[in-house]
Design a protein around this motif. Sequence first.
Motif, PDB file in Angstrom:
ATOM      1  N   LYS A 110      35.091   8.707 -31.940  1.00 48.82           N
ATOM      2  CA  LYS A 110      35.678   8.901 -30.608  1.00 48.82           C
ATOM      3  C   LYS A 110      34.678   9.344 -29.549  1.00 48.82           C
ATOM      4  CE  LYS A 110      39.555  11.130 -30.314  1.00 48.82           C
ATOM      5  NZ  LYS A 110      40.552  12.188 -30.519  1.00 48.82           N
ATOM      6  N   VAL A 111      33.675  10.143 -29.928  1.00 49.05           N
ATOM      7  CA  VAL A 111      32.806  10.801 -28.955  1.00 49.05           C
ATOM      8  C   VAL A 111      31.453  10.105 -28.882  1.00 49.05           C
ATOM      9  CG1 VAL A 111      31.746  13.008 -28.333  1.00 49.05           C
ATOM     10  CG2 VAL A 111      33.937  12.981 -29.505  1.00 49.05           C
ATOM     11  N   SER A 112      30.982   9.848 -27.661  1.00 46.95           N
ATOM     12  CA  SER A 112      29.662   9.253 -27.461  1.00 46.95           C
ATOM     13  C   SER A 112      28.641  10.379 -27.335  1.00 46.95           C
ATOM     14  CB  SER A 112      29.656   8.383 -26.203  1.00 46.95           C
ATOM     15  OG  SER A 112      30.562   7.321 -26.340  1.00 46.95           O
ATOM     16  N   SER A 113      28.183  10.855 -28.474  1.00 43.69           N
ATOM     17  CA  SER A 113      27.288  12.015 -28.455  1.00 43.69           C
ATOM     18  C   SER A 113      25.820  11.638 -28.625  1.00 43.69           C
ATOM     19  CB  SER A 113      27.687  13.013 -29.540  1.00 43.69           C
ATOM     20  OG  SER A 113      27.603  12.399 -30.803  1.00 43.69           O
ATOM     21  N   ALA A 114      25.531  10.427 -29.080  1.00 42.13           N
ATOM     22  CA  ALA A 114      24.139  10.008 -29.228  1.00 42.13           C
ATOM     23  C   ALA A 114      23.571   9.618 -27.867  1.00 42.13           C
ATOM     24  CB  ALA A 114      24.035   8.832 -30.193  1.00 42.13           C
ATOM     25  N   VAL A 115      22.249   9.733 -27.727  1.00 38.83           N
ATOM     26  CA  VAL A 115      21.592   9.438 -26.456  1.00 38.83           C
ATOM     27  C   VAL A 115      20.535   8.371 -26.675  1.00 38.83           C
ATOM     28  CG1 VAL A 115      20.110  10.403 -24.658  1.00 38.83           C
ATOM     29  CG2 VAL A 115      22.017  11.724 -25.514  1.00 38.83           C
ATOM     30  N   HIS A 116      20.538   7.380 -25.787  1.00 35.20           N
ATOM     31  CA  HIS A 116      19.572   6.286 -25.791  1.00 35.20           C
ATOM     32  C   HIS A 116      18.646   6.494 -24.600  1.00 35.20           C
ATOM     33  CE1 HIS A 116      19.096   1.756 -26.696  1.00 35.20           C
ATOM     34  NE2 HIS A 116      18.554   2.473 -27.635  1.00 35.20           N
ATOM     35  N   LEU A 117      17.354   6.750 -24.855  1.00 35.26           N
ATOM     36  CA  LEU A 117      16.388   6.992 -23.784  1.00 35.26           C
ATOM     37  C   LEU A 117      15.501   5.769 -23.620  1.00 35.26           C
ATOM     38  CD1 LEU A 117      14.412  10.154 -23.101  1.00 35.26           C
ATOM     39  CD2 LEU A 117      13.113   8.105 -23.492  1.00 35.26           C
ATOM     40  N   ARG A 118      15.347   5.319 -22.370  1.00 32.90           N
ATOM     41  CA  ARG A 118      14.447   4.201 -22.052  1.00 32.90           C
ATOM     42  C   ARG A 118      13.472   4.672 -20.977  1.00 32.90           C
ATOM     43  NH1 ARG A 118      15.871  -0.921 -23.542  1.00 32.90           N
ATOM     44  NH2 ARG A 118      14.851  -1.825 -21.734  1.00 32.90           N
ATOM     45  N   ALA A 149      27.258   7.511 -31.986  1.00 33.68           N
ATOM     46  CA  ALA A 149      26.296   7.707 -33.068  1.00 33.68           C
ATOM     47  C   ALA A 149      26.703   6.900 -34.293  1.00 33.68           C
ATOM     48  CB  ALA A 149      26.188   9.182 -33.416  1.00 33.68           C
ATOM     49  N   GLN A 150      25.729   6.646 -35.149  1.00 32.74           N
ATOM     50  CA  GLN A 150      25.986   5.925 -36.391  1.00 32.74           C
ATOM     51  C   GLN A 150      26.201   6.914 -37.513  1.00 32.74           C
ATOM     52  OE1 GLN A 150      22.347   3.758 -36.578  1.00 32.74           O
ATOM     53  NE2 GLN A 150      23.274   1.897 -35.808  1.00 32.74           N
ATOM     54  N   GLY A 151      26.647   6.419 -38.658  1.00 37.31           N
ATOM     55  CA  GLY A 151      26.737   7.229 -39.863  1.00 37.31           C
ATOM     56  C   GLY A 151      28.040   7.977 -39.997  1.00 37.31           C
ATOM     57  N   ALA A 152      28.037   8.895 -40.960  1.00 35.08           N
ATOM     58  CA  ALA A 152      29.238   9.649 -41.283  1.00 35.08           C
ATOM     59  C   ALA A 152      29.535  10.672 -40.200  1.00 35.08           C
ATOM     60  CB  ALA A 152      29.060  10.345 -42.628  1.00 35.08           C
ATOM     61  N   GLY A 153      30.773  11.081 -40.114  1.00 34.23           N
ATOM     62  CA  GLY A 153      31.174  12.058 -39.115  1.00 34.23           C
ATOM     63  C   GLY A 153      32.650  11.979 -38.829  1.00 34.23           C
ATOM     64  N   GLY A 154      33.290  10.965 -39.379  1.00 31.54           N
ATOM     65  CA  GLY A 154      34.745  10.849 -39.264  1.00 31.54           C
ATOM     66  C   GLY A 154      35.223  10.622 -37.850  1.00 31.54           C
ATOM     67  N   GLN A 155      36.300  11.305 -37.501  1.00 33.14           N
ATOM     68  CA  GLN A 155      36.967  11.092 -36.219  1.00 33.14           C
ATOM     69  C   GLN A 155      36.058  11.436 -35.037  1.00 33.14           C
ATOM     70  OE1 GLN A 155      40.517  13.376 -35.877  1.00 33.14           O
ATOM     71  NE2 GLN A 155      41.307  12.214 -34.146  1.00 33.14           N
ATOM     72  N   ASN A 156      35.213  12.457 -35.186  1.00 31.56           N
ATOM     73  CA  ASN A 156      34.326  12.859 -34.093  1.00 31.56           C
ATOM     74  C   ASN A 156      33.355  11.741 -33.735  1.00 31.56           C
ATOM     75  OD1 ASN A 156      33.279  15.055 -32.329  1.00 31.56           O
ATOM     76  ND2 ASN A 156      31.436  14.704 -33.526  1.00 31.56           N
ATOM     77  N   GLN A 190      20.814  13.154 -33.818  1.00 33.07           N
ATOM     78  CA  GLN A 190      20.763  14.148 -34.876  1.00 33.07           C
ATOM     79  C   GLN A 190      21.812  15.244 -34.702  1.00 33.07           C
ATOM     80  OE1 GLN A 190      16.914  15.944 -35.186  1.00 33.07           O
ATOM     81  NE2 GLN A 190      17.459  17.237 -36.911  1.00 33.07           N
ATOM     82  N   TYR A 191      22.102  15.599 -33.468  1.00 40.23           N
ATOM     83  CA  TYR A 191      22.990  16.736 -33.197  1.00 40.23           C
ATOM     84  C   TYR A 191      24.399  16.276 -32.834  1.00 40.23           C
ATOM     85  CZ  TYR A 191      18.524  19.127 -33.047  1.00 40.23           C
ATOM     86  OH  TYR A 191      17.283  19.604 -33.370  1.00 40.23           O
ATOM     87  N   ARG A 192      25.348  17.221 -32.849  1.00 38.63           N
ATOM     88  CA  ARG A 192      26.748  16.896 -32.563  1.00 38.63           C
ATOM     89  C   ARG A 192      27.040  16.802 -31.074  1.00 38.63           C
ATOM     90  NH1 ARG A 192      30.793  17.556 -36.416  1.00 38.63           N
ATOM     91  NH2 ARG A 192      32.241  18.228 -34.797  1.00 38.63           N
ATOM     92  N   THR A 193      26.250  17.481 -30.252  1.00 34.94           N
ATOM     93  CA  THR A 193      26.533  17.464 -28.820  1.00 34.94           C
ATOM     94  C   THR A 193      25.546  16.571 -28.086  1.00 34.94           C
ATOM     95  OG1 THR A 193      25.133  19.380 -28.345  1.00 34.94           O
ATOM     96  CG2 THR A 193      27.433  19.823 -28.906  1.00 34.94           C
ATOM     97  N   GLN A 194      26.024  16.016 -26.988  1.00 34.45           N
ATOM     98  CA  GLN A 194      25.209  15.122 -26.169  1.00 34.45           C
ATOM     99  C   GLN A 194      24.048  15.867 -25.521  1.00 34.45           C
ATOM    100  OE1 GLN A 194      26.261  12.950 -22.219  1.00 34.45           O
ATOM    101  NE2 GLN A 194      27.493  12.045 -23.856  1.00 34.45           N
ATOM    102  N   GLU A 195      24.262  17.109 -25.134  1.00 36.49           N
ATOM    103  CA  GLU A 195      23.214  17.900 -24.482  1.00 36.49           C
ATOM    104  C   GLU A 195      22.046  18.152 -25.428  1.00 36.49           C
ATOM    105  OE1 GLU A 195      26.492  18.919 -24.484  1.00 36.49           O
ATOM    106  OE2 GLU A 195      26.891  18.134 -22.480  1.00 36.49           O
TER     107      GLU A 195
END
Length: 137
Positions: free
Chosen positions: A32-40, A22-29, A76-81
Amino acid sequence: MLIISNAVHIPDDEIELSAIRAQGAGGQNVNKVSSAVHLRFDTQASSLPTFYKERLLALRDHRITREGVIIIKAQQYRTQEQNRADALERLIELIKSAVKVEKVRRPTRPTLGSKTRRLESKSKRGTIKAGRGKVDY
């Protein structure tokens, strides 16, 4: 299987979901974590009815490419789900908004009462403004 309406369904293999950072603020999380989802979603190669495809391609939306591929990025959310559910929900809303038929507006004329009320308020306002002039003694 993604359910659009009672008659229209999209199989899961037609929707391509990939996890990205994900882009933007959020620091270490965020770093390190790929929580954003790209839908095609390719509308041309999908099993949607032709009416749905035509209406989607006619939409002037920045999320739809010239080739008819819908790209939605959910972060928008912190978790991938949660982001996956958000992306799928946004896809459903986009498809539903494309096939919604707008009611044709028939122009009507103003009633006699509304015309007289408008003219009375204009004349009343004019007398108020006329009373603001210079006072003669």
